[in-house]
Design an enzyme around this catalytic site. Structure first.
Site, PDB file in Angstrom:
ATOM      1  N   SER A  82      -3.265  -7.820   2.816  1.00 20.70           N
ATOM      2  CA  SER A  82      -3.534  -7.649   4.240  1.00 20.70           C
ATOM      3  C   SER A  82      -3.974  -8.955   4.887  1.00 20.70           C
ATOM      4  O   SER A  82      -3.590  -9.256   6.011  1.00 20.70           O
ATOM      5  CB  SER A  82      -4.602  -6.575   4.458  1.00 20.70           C
ATOM      6  OG  SER A  82      -4.119  -5.315   4.060  1.00 20.70           O
TER       7      SER A  82
ATOM      8  N   ARG B  85      -1.964  -5.967  -7.911  1.00 24.26           N
ATOM      9  CA  ARG B  85      -0.859  -6.870  -7.600  1.00 24.26           C
ATOM     10  C   ARG B  85      -0.629  -7.881  -8.713  1.00 24.26           C
ATOM     11  O   ARG B  85       0.482  -8.262  -8.995  1.00 24.26           O
ATOM     12  CB  ARG B  85      -1.138  -7.635  -6.300  1.00 24.26           C
ATOM     13  CG  ARG B  85      -1.124  -6.779  -5.071  1.00 24.26           C
ATOM     14  CD  ARG B  85      -1.612  -7.567  -3.908  1.00 24.26           C
ATOM     15  NE  ARG B  85      -2.990  -7.984  -4.192  1.00 24.26           N
ATOM     16  CZ  ARG B  85      -3.838  -8.437  -3.315  1.00 24.26           C
ATOM     17  NH1 ARG B  85      -3.475  -8.573  -2.076  1.00 24.26           N
ATOM     18  NH2 ARG B  85      -5.056  -8.771  -3.647  1.00 24.26           N
TER      19      ARG B  85
ATOM     20  N   HIS C 208       0.837  -1.206   0.000  1.00 26.89           N
ATOM     21  CA  HIS C 208       0.000   0.000   0.000  1.00 26.89           C
ATOM     22  C   HIS C 208       0.871   1.255   0.000  1.00 26.89           C
ATOM     23  O   HIS C 208       0.599   2.208  -0.738  1.00 26.89           O
ATOM     24  CB  HIS C 208      -0.901   0.050   1.243  1.00 26.89           C
ATOM     25  CG  HIS C 208      -1.945  -1.001   1.300  1.00 26.89           C
ATOM     26  ND1 HIS C 208      -2.091  -1.838   2.389  1.00 26.89           N
ATOM     27  CD2 HIS C 208      -2.920  -1.359   0.423  1.00 26.89           C
ATOM     28  CE1 HIS C 208      -3.108  -2.654   2.187  1.00 26.89           C
ATOM     29  NE2 HIS C 208      -3.624  -2.386   0.991  1.00 26.89           N
TER      30      HIS C 208
ATOM     31  N   LYS D  40     -16.479  -6.682   5.370  1.00 21.85           N
ATOM     32  CA  LYS D  40     -15.528  -7.681   5.839  1.00 21.85           C
ATOM     33  C   LYS D  40     -15.443  -7.581   7.359  1.00 21.85           C
ATOM     34  O   LYS D  40     -15.665  -6.523   7.930  1.00 21.85           O
ATOM     35  CB  LYS D  40     -14.111  -7.411   5.295  1.00 21.85           C
ATOM     36  CG  LYS D  40     -13.966  -7.387   3.808  1.00 21.85           C
ATOM     37  CD  LYS D  40     -12.524  -7.022   3.472  1.00 21.85           C
ATOM     38  CE  LYS D  40     -12.331  -6.688   2.015  1.00 21.85           C
ATOM     39  NZ  LYS D  40     -10.979  -6.194   1.742  1.00 21.85           N
TER      40      LYS D  40
END
Length: 160
Positions: free
Chosen positions: A128, A90, A17, A41
């Site tokens: 994460s 990514r 990040h 989430k």
């Protein structure tokens, strides 16, 4: 002034990040890191803790502002005077979802652009959720997250 919003859950913020934020600073005059309250989430850290951690690790970048937000991202971006939304990619697997989100955001707010930045190779495997999983089992996460985040994770999981 060209302002961009870099939204995310940041649970926790990683070096991947930070790589995206650092590079967005080179493109925009101001980058607002929008920490999402509405993420659907289960988060490890509360919204307040996530904002505090992001502020701590971006404190040396005066052109970065950290704010919590809820509701539609495009509404938050407009409220902040942003011209763009920054998203990190990514791998190719990220692209389909991010592409769909960018099309929806364009439909909701035609004046906002989405800028995709590829994460540096050394961070392409970091997420994460992988960081949380490794930390929960006592794995070494040094170099994958800033020291403040490493400390917070180790404390949360009872290793400090």
């Amino acid at each position: 002034m060209r302002v961009a919003v870099y939204p995310g859950t940041f649970d926790p913020i990683t070096n991947g990040h930070l790589d995206i934020i650092r590079r967005a600073i080179g493109i925009f005059d101001r980058v607002i890191v929008g920490v999402a309250a509405d993420n659907y989430k289960e988060t490890l850290f509360s919204l307040e803790e996530r904002v505090k951690l992001v502020k701590a690790v971006t404190r040396d970048w005066p052109m970065v502002t950290v704010k919590a937000f809820s509701g539609l991202l495009v509404d938050f971006a407009h409220q902040e005077g942003a011209v763009a939304i920054v998203r990190g990619l990514r791998a190719v697997s990220d692209f389909e979802y991010e592409f769909q989100m960018s099309i929806m955001n364009k439909k909701l707010a035609g004046d906002l652009e989405t800028v995709f930045l590829m994460t540096a190779t050394e961070y392409s495997f970091i997420s994460s959720s992988i960081i949380r999983q490794a930390a929960s089992l006592g794995g070494c996460i040094r170099g994958l997250v800033p020291p403040e985040v490493e400390r917070a994770l180790l404390q949360r999981y009872g290793f400090l």
